[in-house]
Design a protein around this motif. Structure first.
Motif, short mmCIF file in Angstrom:
data_model
loop_
_atom_site.label_atom_id
_atom_site.label_comp_id
_atom_site.label_asym_id
_atom_site.label_seq_id
_atom_site.Cartn_x
_atom_site.Cartn_y
_atom_site.Cartn_z
N GLY A 205 -16.57 -71.09 55.19
CA GLY A 205 -17.13 -72.27 55.18
C GLY A 205 -17.46 -72.47 53.74
O GLY A 205 -16.58 -72.34 52.87
N ASN A 206 -18.29 -73.51 53.60
CA ASN A 206 -18.60 -74.11 52.37
C ASN A 206 -19.45 -73.46 51.37
O ASN A 206 -19.78 -74.05 50.29
CB ASN A 206 -18.89 -75.22 52.53
N TYR A 207 -20.16 -72.32 51.67
CA TYR A 207 -21.13 -71.65 50.89
C TYR A 207 -20.81 -70.17 50.69
O TYR A 207 -20.13 -69.80 51.18
CB TYR A 207 -22.53 -71.98 51.79
N SER A 208 -21.68 -69.53 49.90
CA SER A 208 -21.33 -68.05 49.65
C SER A 208 -21.95 -67.40 50.79
O SER A 208 -22.04 -66.06 50.85
CB SER A 208 -22.14 -68.05 48.13
N LEU A 209 -22.94 -67.82 51.61
CA LEU A 209 -23.81 -67.38 52.83
C LEU A 209 -22.91 -67.52 53.94
O LEU A 209 -22.29 -68.74 54.25
CB LEU A 209 -24.86 -67.59 52.81
N ILE A 210 -23.15 -66.97 55.21
CA ILE A 210 -22.72 -67.13 56.37
C ILE A 210 -23.96 -67.24 57.56
O ILE A 210 -24.78 -66.57 57.01
CB ILE A 210 -21.35 -66.45 56.91
N VAL A 211 -23.54 -67.54 58.39
CA VAL A 211 -24.55 -67.55 59.83
C VAL A 211 -24.06 -66.63 60.74
O VAL A 211 -22.90 -66.91 61.03
CB VAL A 211 -25.00 -68.89 60.19
N GLU A 212 -24.73 -65.73 61.34
CA GLU A 212 -24.52 -65.06 62.41
C GLU A 212 -25.64 -64.99 63.37
O GLU A 212 -26.72 -64.49 63.16
CB GLU A 212 -24.18 -63.30 62.10
#
Length: 401
Positions: A205-212
């Motif tokens: 993705g575009n960020y340093s974080l992800i969604v789960e």
């Protein structure tokens, strides 16, 4: 290569520390009309001399009303209510009811607030987004607001203003969550669904974080598929014990394991002694059964290649934020990739004796079927073209929970 928005993250962290020190987010200490209360430094203030008496207007609190929050915070998404509180020190009683609030969006990407103006000691509002939904490889900018409180006293105007970069501004986790609100996805992540990935290659993705949707599930899916791929690459069967005399030189001493989809059995063993590879040689390795050879003695131990592969290096996509998902041409805004429930693996770069790229694609697809079920593992070209695993045009295997 994605770009992390470090420039505003550093500012956001510094401001979060400042906000905490200034009691941003506490709903406990209510200041009475015209009184000073506590001794906590205000977040913003202005004072004037009115008839020989100092009158001071102070903004004393800013917070986001967030269900389940254990610490004060001022980052937000547009479904959450933001609150600011002010007090008046000095002057006549009742001045706090005359405080006027104004909320101004910062940047064309930030939509107007509801309401934009109000009166009284407390401001409560929600923001809105004007961000485009056209797809992008870059992170979205944060939504942010400038808040000002004003008070007219005996012809004098006091103004206390909260700068946008200090308080009411989205941090990275909420910028990411905002994308789901903007796109109207079925799954709307809570703060607990936003995290740092255990394996960095799972973040596309575009960020340093992800969604789960199920925190930890993406890394578990990768580990489970990797374990199954390695089982499939080492599943030949010892038909005749090593050192045992076979009935004839053409007796099978090592046989390939079960069929790999439409390809049939694939050998994982190299012949030893005078044993003979009875199948094709692919990529420098035997791809078929092993015969006893002229001396009829089984010299070959099954799976002696001891092949081991690591799958993180062949991940081509895993988590994608909605903007990135749209950019790459995904057919649905509710893709499993945006929910942290899908992997794309391209094994064609692996070099394994006895296996070519087409066979490896089928091995990975079969591993995915065994882990996630037959409907949830399939070969593709690009994001929407489904192919057989042995089709030369297949460029990855998609596996989803």
């Amino acid at each position: 290569m994605k770009r992390n928005p470090r420039w505003w993250l550093a500012a956001g962290l510094a401001c979060a520390v400042l906000a905490t020190a200034c009691k941003c987010g506490s709903e406990k200490e209510e200041a009475g009309p015209g009184t000073g209360g506590g001794g906590t430094p205000p977040l913003a203030e202005d004072s004037k001399d009115v008839d020989g008496q100092e009158v001071k207007l102070e903004i004393i609190e800013v917070l986001t009303r967030r269900e389940g929050a254990t610490t004060p915070q001022t980052s937000f998404v547009t479904q959450e209510e933001m609150v600011a509180r002010a007090r008046v020190l000095g002057g006549t009683p009742g001045l706090e009811a005359q405080i006027r609030w104004a909320v101004k969006p910062v940047g064309a990407h930030t939509g107007p607030s509801t309401p934009t103006e109000t009166t009284g000691p407390e401001l409560a509002f929600r923001g809105s987004s004007a961000l485009p939904r056209t797809g992008s490889r870059e992170p979205n900018p944060p939504l942010e607001y400038e808040v000002a409180a004003t008070l007219d006293v005996e012809g004098r105007t006091l103004e206390a203003k909260l700068p946008p970069t200090t308080f009411i501004r989205q941090e990275e986790a909420d910028i990411l969550r905002q994308e789901y609100l903007d796109y109207g996805t079925q799954f709307q992540p809570a703060p607990a669904n936003v995290l740092v990935p255990e394996t960095t290659t799972l973040n596309r993705g575009n960020y340093s974080l992800i969604v789960e949707e199920k925190p930890g599930e993406l890394d578990k899916l990768l580990r489970d598929v990797e374990a199954e791929v390695n089982r499939l690459l080492n599943d030949d069967v010892q038909a005749v014990a090593v050192g045992t005399l076979a009935p004839s030189p053409t007796s099978v001493v090592v046989s390939p394991g079960p069929s790999v989809l439409m390809l049939g059995p694939l050998g994982d063993t190299e012949p030893q002694g005078d044993d003979v590879c009875a199948g094709a040689r692919v990529n420098g390795g035997c791809a078929g059964p092993i015969h006893a050879g002229p001396n009829r003695v089984a010299d070959t131990r099954a799976n002696n290649r001891g092949t081991r592969v690591s799958l993180p290096s062949i991940v081509t996509s895993a988590f994608r934020n909605p903007q990135r998902n749209k950019f790459i041409g995904s057919g649905t805004i509710n893709s499993r990739h945006t929910r942290g429930l899908a992997l794309d693996l391209d094994p064609r770069s692996l070099s394994i004796p006895g296996k070519d790229a087409r066979q490896l694609m089928c091995v990975v697809e079969l591993a995915g079927i065994r882990v996630a079920g037959e409907p949830n593992s399939f070969s593709e070209n690009g994001p929407v073209t489904f192919l057989d695993c042995n089709d030369p045009a297949a460029d990855h295997v998609h596996i989803q929970r």
